[in-house]
Design a protein around this motif. Structure first.
Motif, PDB file in Angstrom:
ATOM      1  N   GLN A   1     -53.458  21.983 -43.674  1.00 16.76           N
ATOM      2  CA  GLN A   1     -52.646  21.109 -44.530  1.00 16.76           C
ATOM      3  C   GLN A   1     -51.740  21.899 -45.473  1.00 16.76           C
ATOM      4  O   GLN A   1     -51.173  21.337 -46.415  1.00 16.76           O
ATOM      5  CB  GLN A   1     -53.560  20.203 -45.367  1.00 16.76           C
ATOM      6  CG  GLN A   1     -54.572  19.402 -44.564  1.00 16.76           C
ATOM      7  CD  GLN A   1     -53.913  18.486 -43.552  1.00 16.76           C
ATOM      8  OE1 GLN A   1     -52.953  17.801 -43.859  1.00 16.76           O
ATOM      9  NE2 GLN A   1     -54.431  18.488 -42.329  1.00 16.76           N
ATOM     10  N   CYS A   2     -51.590  23.174 -45.237  1.00 18.18           N
ATOM     11  CA  CYS A   2     -50.872  24.026 -46.186  1.00 18.18           C
ATOM     12  C   CYS A   2     -49.369  23.756 -46.182  1.00 18.18           C
ATOM     13  O   CYS A   2     -48.819  23.135 -45.266  1.00 18.18           O
ATOM     14  CB  CYS A   2     -51.130  25.501 -45.882  1.00 18.18           C
ATOM     15  SG  CYS A   2     -50.257  26.107 -44.416  1.00 18.18           S
TER      16      CYS A   2
ATOM     17  N   GLU B   1     -55.736  29.322 -42.290  1.00 14.57           N
ATOM     18  CA  GLU B   1     -56.723  29.087 -43.350  1.00 14.57           C
ATOM     19  C   GLU B   1     -56.817  27.605 -43.698  1.00 14.57           C
ATOM     20  O   GLU B   1     -57.903  27.082 -43.965  1.00 14.57           O
ATOM     21  CB  GLU B   1     -56.323  29.888 -44.594  1.00 14.57           C
ATOM     22  CG  GLU B   1     -57.302  29.774 -45.748  1.00 14.57           C
ATOM     23  CD  GLU B   1     -56.826  30.518 -46.982  1.00 14.57           C
ATOM     24  OE1 GLU B   1     -57.684  30.897 -47.782  1.00 14.57           O
ATOM     25  OE2 GLU B   1     -55.609  30.705 -47.146  1.00 14.57           O
ATOM     26  N   ASP B   2     -55.672  26.920 -43.692  1.00 11.14           N
ATOM     27  CA  ASP B   2     -55.618  25.526 -44.135  1.00 11.14           C
ATOM     28  C   ASP B   2     -54.538  24.788 -43.350  1.00 11.14           C
ATOM     29  O   ASP B   2     -53.345  25.016 -43.553  1.00 11.14           O
ATOM     30  CB  ASP B   2     -55.313  25.483 -45.638  1.00 11.14           C
ATOM     31  CG  ASP B   2     -55.116  24.063 -46.162  1.00 11.14           C
ATOM     32  OD1 ASP B   2     -55.462  23.110 -45.435  1.00 11.14           O
ATOM     33  OD2 ASP B   2     -54.618  23.922 -47.288  1.00 11.14           O
TER      34      ASP B   2
END
Length: 254
Positions: free
Chosen positions: A241-242, A238-239
């Motif tokens: 950078q999570c 989803e991200d």
């Protein structure tokens, strides 16, 4: 601080930290994927306090999606707890007999595996993303524990932590072929005609690997929380950078 406790006995605690918007960097636990390392150390210290221990008792690895594992001894205490440079290098599974050591594994969609042996007091953690699964890190570790550590697979209890669900784990044919080549993952995959993607259940594939290693199915538990769909999940899909969850297990000395 949001934490799932999978095991909470007087002498053993195992669980997984979850995303928490009230904490620094949403309760991210990973030094290798953060905005400020000091925030991560603060989060880890909070976790350590909740486990009634010091951060210096944590042991972390530099995970590389390998099939490498490491037996943690007293000389490893504190490795990777506050600095990436001191982490155990190129390793995706840890195990130990030593009490009062917190074994750590980091995930954001990958499958965390936490286990303990009720007869020998051996504990461990495995990071099994799809690459680790097709490299069979879990079967290789448990074969080692049987052959070298003389463990009986019937004495293991295993918790598979929150990970990416089959619905959200969609891949192209190259990854599908790698799972297909395992010869035991077919029932955990399906093809979506609309998207031309394959969907794989990595958690159930790992569970199958555990069963093939001789661990009784009733001693394997799966947290079906999807890290992509659940608001408490960190999802790399989803991200990019999570943050990362930290799965942990510690056995307290008597």
């Amino acid at each position: 601080m949001k934490t799932k406790l999978y095991v909470n006995y007087e002498n053993s605690i195992a669980g997984m930290t979850m995303k928490d918007e009230t904490e620094l960097e949403n309760n991210n636990m990973a030094l290798h994927a953060c905005e400020n390392p000091e925030n991560i150390i603060m989060n880890r210290k909070k976790l350590a306090a909740s486990l009634q221990c010091d951060l210096a008792s944590f042991v972390c690895a530099n995970q590389t999606h390998s099939a490498h594992f490491h037996k943690v001894t007293l000389t490893d205490i504190g490795r990777g707890s506050e600095q990436l440079e001191t982490a155990i290098q190129d390793t995706d599974a840890l195990y130990t007999y030593e009490p009062n050591i917190v074994l750590c594994s980091f995930t954001a969609d990958c499958v965390p595996v936490i286990f303990y042996n009720e007869k020998t007091n051996l504990i461990g953690v495995i990071h099994s993303g799809w690459q680790g699964t097709v490299k069979e890190i879990t079967p290789k570790l448990f074969e080692h524990l049987k052959q070298v550590e003389q463990c009986d697979p019937h004495d293991f209890h295993v918790q598979i932590g929150a990970a990416l669900s089959q619905e959200k784990f969609e891949v192209d044919e190259d990854v599908y072929r790698k799972f297909k080549d395992l010869d035991y993952a077919d029932e955990f995959m399906y093809f979506n005609d609309k998207t031309n993607k394959y969907h794989i259940d990595n958690q159930l594939t790992v569970k199958k690997q555990l069963e093939l290693a001789g661990i009784p199915a009733e001693q394997i538990t799966i947290d079906q929380t999807c890290t992509y769909q659940d608001p408490d999940g960190f999802s790399y899909r989803e991200d990019k950078q999570c943050g990362r969850h930290l799965s942990f297990i510690v056995r307290k000395s008597d």
